[in-house]
Scaffold this motif. Structure first.
Motif, PDB file in Angstrom:
ATOM      1  N   ILE A 194      76.974  37.877  -1.992  1.00 47.00           N
ATOM      2  CA  ILE A 194      77.847  37.804  -3.161  1.00 47.00           C
ATOM      3  C   ILE A 194      78.755  39.028  -3.232  1.00 47.00           C
ATOM      4  N   GLN A 195      78.202  40.161  -2.890  1.00 56.85           N
ATOM      5  CA  GLN A 195      78.980  41.395  -2.938  1.00 56.85           C
ATOM      6  C   GLN A 195      80.197  41.328  -2.016  1.00 56.85           C
ATOM      7  N   GLN A 196      80.110  40.551  -0.946  1.00 56.76           N
ATOM      8  CA  GLN A 196      81.208  40.442   0.009  1.00 56.76           C
ATOM      9  C   GLN A 196      82.266  39.437  -0.417  1.00 56.76           C
ATOM     10  N   CYS A 197      81.953  38.638  -1.444  1.00 59.51           N
ATOM     11  CA  CYS A 197      82.912  37.625  -1.889  1.00 59.51           C
ATOM     12  C   CYS A 197      84.098  38.279  -2.590  1.00 59.51           C
ATOM     13  N   THR A 198      85.218  37.598  -2.553  1.00 63.22           N
ATOM     14  CA  THR A 198      86.438  38.143  -3.126  1.00 63.22           C
ATOM     15  C   THR A 198      86.558  37.838  -4.605  1.00 63.22           C
TER      16      THR A 198
ATOM     17  N   ARG B 154      78.958  45.822  -9.097  1.00 62.32           N
ATOM     18  CA  ARG B 154      78.382  46.964  -8.407  1.00 62.32           C
ATOM     19  C   ARG B 154      76.873  46.815  -8.299  1.00 62.32           C
ATOM     20  N   GLY B 155      76.367  47.264  -7.190  1.00 66.64           N
ATOM     21  CA  GLY B 155      74.920  47.296  -7.026  1.00 66.64           C
ATOM     22  C   GLY B 155      74.283  45.959  -6.796  1.00 66.64           C
ATOM     23  N   VAL B 156      75.109  44.899  -6.660  1.00 70.01           N
ATOM     24  CA  VAL B 156      74.542  43.571  -6.547  1.00 70.01           C
ATOM     25  C   VAL B 156      73.821  43.374  -5.233  1.00 70.01           C
ATOM     26  N   GLY B 157      74.134  44.215  -4.236  1.00 72.20           N
ATOM     27  CA  GLY B 157      73.482  44.067  -2.950  1.00 72.20           C
ATOM     28  C   GLY B 157      72.211  44.871  -2.814  1.00 72.20           C
ATOM     29  N   SER B 158      71.828  45.590  -3.861  1.00 73.26           N
ATOM     30  CA  SER B 158      70.653  46.442  -3.755  1.00 73.26           C
ATOM     31  C   SER B 158      69.385  45.678  -4.060  1.00 73.26           C
ATOM     32  N   PRO B 159      68.214  46.185  -3.645  1.00 69.63           N
ATOM     33  CA  PRO B 159      66.951  45.524  -3.958  1.00 69.63           C
ATOM     34  C   PRO B 159      66.682  45.457  -5.447  1.00 69.63           C
TER      35      PRO B 159
ATOM     36  N   ILE C 119      91.758  32.211   3.497  1.00 66.02           N
ATOM     37  CA  ILE C 119      90.517  32.286   2.722  1.00 66.02           C
ATOM     38  C   ILE C 119      89.482  33.068   3.522  1.00 66.02           C
ATOM     39  N   PRO C 120      88.865  34.083   2.951  1.00 64.11           N
ATOM     40  CA  PRO C 120      87.876  34.876   3.690  1.00 64.11           C
ATOM     41  C   PRO C 120      86.700  34.020   4.158  1.00 64.11           C
ATOM     42  N   VAL C 121      86.282  34.236   5.393  1.00 68.67           N
ATOM     43  CA  VAL C 121      85.127  33.534   5.957  1.00 68.67           C
ATOM     44  C   VAL C 121      84.023  34.557   6.223  1.00 68.67           C
ATOM     45  N   LEU C 122      82.878  34.357   5.591  1.00 67.50           N
ATOM     46  CA  LEU C 122      81.709  35.210   5.778  1.00 67.50           C
ATOM     47  C   LEU C 122      80.763  34.530   6.752  1.00 67.50           C
ATOM     48  N   THR C 123      80.202  35.271   7.662  1.00 61.87           N
ATOM     49  CA  THR C 123      79.256  34.701   8.620  1.00 61.87           C
ATOM     50  C   THR C 123      77.839  35.110   8.249  1.00 61.87           C
ATOM     51  N   VAL C 124      76.938  34.143   8.280  1.00 64.61           N
ATOM     52  CA  VAL C 124      75.551  34.358   7.875  1.00 64.61           C
ATOM     53  C   VAL C 124      74.640  33.939   9.022  1.00 64.61           C
ATOM     54  N   LEU C 125      73.841  34.868   9.520  1.00 62.30           N
ATOM     55  CA  LEU C 125      72.876  34.562  10.581  1.00 62.30           C
ATOM     56  C   LEU C 125      71.606  34.009   9.950  1.00 62.30           C
ATOM     57  N   LEU C 126      71.283  32.786  10.280  1.00 59.73           N
ATOM     58  CA  LEU C 126      70.095  32.145   9.730  1.00 59.73           C
ATOM     59  C   LEU C 126      68.869  32.536  10.548  1.00 59.73           C
ATOM     60  N   SER C 127      67.917  33.166   9.886  1.00 59.65           N
ATOM     61  CA  SER C 127      66.685  33.593  10.564  1.00 59.65           C
ATOM     62  C   SER C 127      65.675  32.454  10.527  1.00 59.65           C
TER      63      SER C 127
ATOM     64  N   TYR D 211      85.875  26.630  -6.215  1.00 58.65           N
ATOM     65  CA  TYR D 211      84.503  27.057  -5.963  1.00 58.65           C
ATOM     66  C   TYR D 211      84.523  28.520  -5.536  1.00 58.65           C
ATOM     67  N   LEU D 212      83.504  29.220  -5.934  1.00 59.94           N
ATOM     68  CA  LEU D 212      83.370  30.590  -5.463  1.00 59.94           C
ATOM     69  C   LEU D 212      83.070  30.607  -3.973  1.00 59.94           C
ATOM     70  N   LEU D 213      82.192  29.692  -3.538  1.00 62.20           N
ATOM     71  CA  LEU D 213      81.703  29.744  -2.165  1.00 62.20           C
ATOM     72  C   LEU D 213      81.523  28.337  -1.606  1.00 62.20           C
ATOM     73  N   PHE D 214      82.020  28.141  -0.404  1.00 66.70           N
ATOM     74  CA  PHE D 214      81.870  26.889   0.337  1.00 66.70           C
ATOM     75  C   PHE D 214      80.906  27.174   1.478  1.00 66.70           C
TER      76      PHE D 214
END
Length: 420
Positions: A378-382, A389-394, A297-305, A211-214
């Motif tokens: 997604i941009q932070q995923c390995t 490129r540019g995937v994090g932009s508006p 495995i890289p762990v990304l943290t996401v703050l849920l608003s 999986y790309l992301l868990f």
């Protein structure tokens, strides 16, 4: 199309038939029934295992390379003409009405199959459209249809004199060079290239069961939001043409033991933990994070608003209560031990994970904002995703549109391998 109601599935039709090509990719389909229904479930992983046991894997891959790229429709059963989303039973209003009157019974009878064949001969087949696109001659399709050439095989057998050199009805100039580009030798070269590309992609896809992301989360506090997040992530990844890494796994699905849980983590290329008020008090979440930390495995943290789920970063007292067992209690501490970790390892893993700057996710804000937030994730995923490129932009949606055009030569394979 939200304004179109496709005809209902009837006896003999298939859902998610493309999973037979790539068993490792998670698929979800919502089906509503209007009567008592019986479904036959075919495990795609079991199908792949059976091919291997019977030593048919190579033959199946050859078959896919030669035939399957042209299309496989779970509605009408046609092979080599179109995929389910292009089925004439959906696209043609007249045929849709016919289907809704109950005429369709595809794999059990020949009614819809014949109907689709009849309609398919009134438009270009998928292999012909792809060939013309590869030759930069998509503009020739209407002229070929007028000449009753709607399949690649018909084009191969066509007398070139049926297309006169000069301007066609759309104003394009048909030259001798164009005729050479659609000659039988050019078609043979195209088929050889496609077969080689497809076989390579199928092998790659079948070998990649990860999986790309868990998505790790506390279901009570973020279950609905995690499901929304996964749906939106898979939609964005599907648009991007990232064929081999679009699996997004929720930690609440199909997991019955700690072994299953840890296996799913190890198969993932990235972990994203949704930070809510009590997420770090859940033993299974701690096991997920410790497993990822140990496996590198890289762990990304996401703050849920979300109101009422504010996350507070752990204090020294929090870590002390983890170490002495008072935070998790006896049952929670046993879960950690059964997973093969001690509390010291869990604390080290947590401190390492929480050093990373967290990304936001705002489930109640407009879709455009959520999309920008997920593009940043997604941009932070390995692996391959980090090259986007540019995937994090508006303006990420515009980037994806350009990327699809740039990768038009392999989008057809990406769609087959990633979209059920």
């Amino acid at each position: 199309d939200p304004n179109v109601n496709p005809p209902p599935f009837t006896s003999g039709m298939w859902l998610g038939e493309k999973a037979l090509i790539r068993p490792g990719l998670r698929r979800a389909t919502l089906a509503l029934t209007t009567m008592d229904s019986t479904l036959l479930s075919l495990p795609s992983a079991g199908f792949a295992s059976l091919l291997e046991v019977e030593m048919l894997t190579e033959r199946f891959q050859d078959f896919c390379a030669e035939q399957l790229w042209r299309g496989l429709c779970g509605r009408c059963g046609l092979l080599g003409d179109h995929f389910g989303n292009e089925c004439p039973l959906i696209a043609d209003e007249k045929n849709r009405a016919w289907s809704l009157r109950g005429v369709v019974s595809p794999w059990g009878s020949n009614s819809s199959n014949s109907l689709c064949r009849q309609v398919s001969h009134e438009r270009s087949s998928s292999d012909l459209r792809l060939f013309l696109k590869r030759q930069d001659m998509a503009w020739l399709e209407p002229e070929l249809v007028r000449a009753e050439v709607t399949t690649l095989e018909q084009l191969r057998q066509m007398d070139p004199s049926r297309l006169e050199i000069g301007a066609d009805a759309s104003g394009h100039e048909i030259t001798q060079e164009h005729l050479e580009s659609i000659a039988p030798t050019a078609i043979e070269a195209f088929l050889a290239d496609v077969a080689s590309e497809f076989k390579s992609r199928v092998r790659e896809a079948q070998q990649d069961d990860g999986y790309l992301l868990f998505l790790s989360h506390y279901k009570v506090e973020a279950g609905t939001e995690a499901a929304l997040m996964r749906t939106e992530l898979e939609h964005i990844l599907g648009e991007s043409g990232l064929a081999n890494e679009t699996g997004v796994f929720l930690d609440s699905e199909d997991l019955t033991t700690l072994v299953d849980l840890q296996d799913a983590v190890r198969k993932s290329k990235n972990i994203a933990v949704l930070l809510t008020a009590n997420v770090l008090t859940r033993p299974w979440v701690l096991v997920e994070l410790a497993t990822a930390y140990k496996a590198g495995i890289p762990v990304l943290t996401v703050l849920l608003s979300k109101q009422g789920t504010g996350f507070t970063y752990p204090t020294t007292e929090f870590y002390d209560s983890l170490l002495d067992g008072s935070l998790l209690g006896e049952s929670g501490t046993n879960v950690i031990k059964e997973s093969g970790f001690d509390m010291e390892t869990v604390v080290v893993a947590l401190k390492a994970v929480l050093q990373r700057i967290s990304l936001p996710y705002s489930p109640h804000r407009p879709a455009s904002i959520r999309r920008a937030e997920l593009c940043a994730l997604i941009q932070q995923c390995t692996l391959h995703v980090k090259k986007v490129r540019g995937v994090g932009s508006p303006h990420a949606s515009g980037w994806f549109a350009r990327a699809k055009r740039l990768r038009k030569s392999d989008t057809w394979v990406a769609n087959l391998l990633t979209k059920g």
